[in-house]
Write a protein that holds these residues in place. Structure first.
Motif, PDB file in Angstrom:
ATOM      1  N   THR A  18       2.180  57.404 -30.982  1.00 52.68           N
ATOM      2  CA  THR A  18       0.901  57.674 -30.323  1.00 52.68           C
ATOM      3  C   THR A  18       0.844  59.102 -29.792  1.00 52.68           C
ATOM      4  N   ARG A  68      -6.060  54.182 -32.942  1.00 54.38           N
ATOM      5  CA  ARG A  68      -4.708  53.750 -33.277  1.00 54.38           C
ATOM      6  C   ARG A  68      -4.032  54.804 -34.134  1.00 54.38           C
ATOM      7  N   HIS A  69      -2.698  54.822 -34.071  1.00 51.37           N
ATOM      8  CA  HIS A  69      -1.931  55.775 -34.867  1.00 51.37           C
ATOM      9  C   HIS A  69      -2.044  55.452 -36.344  1.00 51.37           C
ATOM     10  N   THR A  80      -3.927  46.640 -29.708  1.00 52.16           N
ATOM     11  CA  THR A  80      -4.795  47.041 -28.604  1.00 52.16           C
ATOM     12  C   THR A  80      -6.249  47.128 -29.066  1.00 52.16           C
ATOM     13  N   ASP A 137      -8.454  52.374 -39.832  1.00 51.75           N
ATOM     14  CA  ASP A 137      -8.444  53.294 -38.696  1.00 51.75           C
ATOM     15  C   ASP A 137      -9.805  53.285 -38.021  1.00 51.75           C
ATOM     16  N   SER A 195       1.716  48.230 -27.278  1.00 52.41           N
ATOM     17  CA  SER A 195       1.520  47.211 -28.293  1.00 52.41           C
ATOM     18  C   SER A 195       2.088  45.876 -27.827  1.00 52.41           C
ATOM     19  N   THR A 236      -3.328  54.570 -29.190  1.00 52.26           N
ATOM     20  CA  THR A 236      -2.708  53.267 -29.018  1.00 52.26           C
ATOM     21  C   THR A 236      -2.405  52.622 -30.362  1.00 52.26           C
ATOM     22  N   HIS A 237      -2.389  51.268 -30.399  1.00 51.95           N
ATOM     23  CA  HIS A 237      -1.897  50.510 -31.545  1.00 51.95           C
ATOM     24  C   HIS A 237      -2.953  49.513 -32.034  1.00 51.95           C
ATOM     25  N   SER A 238      -2.711  48.921 -33.197  1.00 50.42           N
ATOM     26  CA  SER A 238      -3.689  48.007 -33.790  1.00 50.42           C
ATOM     27  C   SER A 238      -3.928  46.784 -32.910  1.00 50.42           C
TER      28      SER A 238
END
Length: 770
Positions: free
Chosen positions: A238, A166-167, A344, A372, A267, A340-342
């Motif tokens: 991302t 995740r970013h 995901t 992270d 997301s 991707t994102h949290s």
């Protein structure tokens, strides 16, 4: 209390009012939102009528959708059809059914490959001390930190490796605002960029430090980052993460391939709520529903709660899991980095967790936005397995400790029994049967009566609870029970118990016994998950006793394990005798439910020539190198037995069902070409036959050994004593047996799979000093 009882404040009218209020709240960031809400006086009637259409789609989901796209299309048909194209009508109709608990069957819906596999290949994690050259040779070795390494097959032809990240922190923080896929977000110039670089450094360490740390093994890093495929979402943050990670992987060796966009990495869609401050969202909900903000959040945090003009977390979960399978299939034979994102990563961790969706969602409900993780995935045989590792060991340890303390406080808050209060117990045996259950049941009755308790047994486990097969037992009922094989009161695998409605029916039957009593559940991991579910959902005062021949629960010896080994040993010794006499090669399959603890113990005790287990990082290589290599050396040796243990369903290329299937035929073909089995002038060799023997369920019905009977009695005695004297220490827990002086309570929320004994595995192969 039911999970839906606290959502009684949710009505169609209040949902419509809340949806309209959300459209007027201020928001930040550049978001692409659904169209404006047109005024309508008929939405209450439309939303009420649309509920029947939603329920029909839920019924269709039980029969199955081909993939996530088919599920999304059916959902969109509801909006376009019964809801008249009005997203607010759909929002009110859907969430009213969520509040009533009428959509929970979606958790078990057959949507593409979203259903969790009943048995998943375990991750082969090896401590540094047990990582020998033979175990690491020719395999991908990934450094997980904390002196642990993940071993993977070197051959990626039919596999895909995926690293999901995740970013970092973005300008619009998801900690304080609803962000989602509709808001074009970028990383915070200072904190976000630093986080992204830390993730890149962590992944480079996972991939590249192995060769440096394990020079004494002469292990090489087989993965070439320049060949990786890179996939991003549409959100700019991302892509920024990709730039930092790819720079860390390249380390001056040239640029990586340009990233591609993948829908599966998007997301969650928060619809009209995108860009709104979470505190303002909760306050608006409190006003619309007439409750305080904390109560209102119970709806907003529900996995099926659908945002107006958007979707639910469950919808995101379906899209992510199905989409990741498709990405893995499309990039088979490669390594793919997923940025991707949290939401995901949370979906992936829930899917990888062996528990049902609802339980795993609860476990990861407190997933920290600032945490992270690199989620490592492997795709083979159309299944995904994986492991999640936090960036920075101290951060991971801190998160685990905080999560433990929070969940443990919640467990103790659910303990209703006071010391000396318990008056009766109800006991059942669930799941696959095992030796020692009778001894435990008899001790529960004997000790329970001595403490003045009434004792009841349930026939056939959770199925019996649902059918109210509960009977009071006496001294006469339990005579000779301790020496009975298997479960004297019956057991069952009752998958319907995962349904909350079935659990509620079972709890109704238990209520007369549990006002001042407790339920004792004997069984394995699935049975203890059921025990945890009714403890956390309905407050049933429950204690678990481990019983499974698989012996796959960490921290304990499970009832039935020793008895299964003894019975298996008798059969194996007979097979060794005939193998020695006839020169035959035997493959003996034992049960294991995807774990190799039983197979390893049987193989070691019998001094078998090898053991093929699911935990091995490369079963195909083991067959080629160890099994065939051993036979090349030993075939033709006078009076030599040739016997290999195999754990059921261990995957290999010789048969889709794995296990012993296909192995005798493959080995026979290979052996036929060896010179030592070919006749020549004046020499007629003993032709070896290759055979498979499946011990299977015979081991479940093994007579209990004295060791299993003793363990059963200790656990049962401690269960009663602690329920009477210190219920807060044992309710909501499993009693774990280490030795007679060490019976410990492990909270049900903390149960974990038993790590594979690589030290014993290597010792069996004569490599303990390497």
């Amino acid at each position: 209390m039911s999970k839906t009882d606290h959502l009684q404040f949710v009505t169609v009218e209040s949902l419509l009012a809340y949806g309209e209020a959300l459209s007027r709240l201020p928001r930040i960031g550049e978001a692409v939102l659904p169209g404006p809400i047109a005024p309508s006086a008929d939405r209450v009637r439309q939303a009420t009528a649309a509920q029947a259409g939603i329920l029909s789609v839920v019924e269709r989901a039980a029969a199955g959708f081909a993939d996530a796209g088919a599920y999304r299309a059916a959902r969109q048909e509801l909006i376009d059809g019964p809801c008249g194209g009005d997203a607010l009508v759909f929002y009110a109709a859907w969430n009213r059914l969520v509040a009533e608990g009428r959509l929970v069957s979606l958790y078990r819906a057959a949507i593409g490959r979203v259903q969790k596999p009943p048995i998943r290949r375990p991750v082969a994690i090896v401590p540094r001390a047990q990582l020998t050259p033979q175990l690491a040779e020719g395999r991908i070795v990934l450094d997980l930190g904390d002196d642990r390494f993940w071993l993977l097959p070197r051959d990626l032809t039919e596999r895909t490796l995926l690293f999901a990240m995740r970013h970092g922190i973005s300008q619009v923080e998801s900690k304080t605002h609803r962000v989602g896929c509709r808001l074009a977000n970028v990383l915070d110039q200072e904190r976000g960029i630093a986080k992204a670089e830390a993730v890149g450094t962590a992944l480079a360490k996972i991939l590249g430090v192995v060769g440096q740390q394990l020079d004494y093994l002469h292990v090489h890093n087989y993965l070439d980052p320049q060949s990786f495929v890179h996939l991003v979402s549409r959100s700019p943050n991302t892509t920024q993460l990709y730039q930092r990670v790819s720079a860390a992987l390249a380390a001056g060796r040239g640029e990586s391939a340009a990233p591609m966009t993948a829908d599966a990495l998007e997301s969650q869609d928060f619809g009209w709520v995108t860009g709104i401050e979470k505190a303002a969202e909760a306050e608006a909900a409190a006003q619309a529903f007439g409750v305080d903000a904390k109560v209102a959040k119970t709806l907003l945090k529900h996995p099926l709660y659908c945002y107006p003009g958007g979707n639910s977390f469950f919808d995101t979960y379906v899209s992510v899991v199905d989409g990741i399978h498709r990405l893995a299939e499309a990039h088979r034979g490669t390594v793919a980095c997923l940025y991707t994102h949290s939401s995901t990563l949370r979906a992936l961790m829930i899917f990888l967790d062996p528990r049902p969706f609802a339980e795993a969602f609860t476990e990861f409900g407190e997933y920290k936005e600032g945490q992270d993780n690199v989620v490592l995935l492997t795709y083979e045989n159309r299944q995904i397995s994986g492991y999640s590792t936090a960036v920075g060991l101290s951060q991971r340890e801190r998160a685990e400790r905080e999560a433990w303390m929070s969940v443990e406080r919640t467990r103790r808050d659910r303990v209703m029994l006071k010391p000396q209060q318990v008056r009766r117990i109800v006991a059942l045996v669930s799941g696959g049967d095992f030796a020692g259950a009778g001894a435990a049941l008899k001790e529960l009755r004997v000790t329970g009566n001595r403490f003045g308790l009434e004792v009841y047994f349930v026939r056939h486990g959770f199925l019996g609870l649902a059918n109210n097969w509960i009977e009071k037992v006496s001294e006469q009922d339990t005579r000779m029970l301790g020496s009975r094989p298997s479960s004297p009161i019956g057991s069952s695998r009752f998958e319907d118990f995962k349904d909350e409605q079935v659990q509620r029916a079972a709890v109704r039957h238990l209520e007369p016994f549990l006002r001042d009593g407790a339920l004792v559940v004997l069984g394995g991991d699935g049975s203890l998950r059921g025990a945890r579910a009714i403890y956390e959902t309905f407050g049933v005062q429950v204690v678990g006793i481990p019983g499974t021949i698989d012996n796959n629960l960490a921290g304990t010896t499970s009832l039935g394990f020793h008895s299964a080994i003894r019975l298996a040993d008798q059969s194996i010794e007979s097979l060794k005798a005939t193998s020695s006499a006839m020169g035959s090669v035997f493959f003996v399959e034992v049960m294991g439910a995807g774990s190799g603890h039983l197979a390893l113990a049987c193989a070691y005790q019998a001094r078998a020539e090898g053991v093929l287990v699911n935990e091995h990082p490369d079963p195909d290589a083991y067959i080629d190198e160890v099994i065939l290599g051993t036979l090349k050396r030993s075939l033709g040796v006078p009076n030599k037995s040739h016997l290999f243990l195999v754990a059921e369903r261990t995957p290999h290329r010789h048969h889709p069902e794995g296990g012993v299937h296909g192995l005798p035929e493959f080995v026979a073909r290979e052996v036929a070409g060896w010179p030592q089995v070919r006749p020549h002038d004046g020499h007629y060799p003993l032709t070896p036959a290759t055979k498979a023997t499946i011990l299977g369920h015979t081991l479940r019905g093994a007579p209990p050994t004295p060791e299993d009977k003793a363990i059963a009695q200790h656990l049962a005695y401690e269960t009663i004593r602690r329920l009477v004297e210190r219920p807060a220490d044992v309710v909501g827990c499993m009693l774990a047996y280490r030795d007679q002086a060490a019976v410990e309570a492990i909270p049900l929320h903390a149960l974990a799979p038993k790590p594979f004994d690589w030290e014993l595995f290597m010792r069996m192969h004569g490599r303990e000093r390497e």
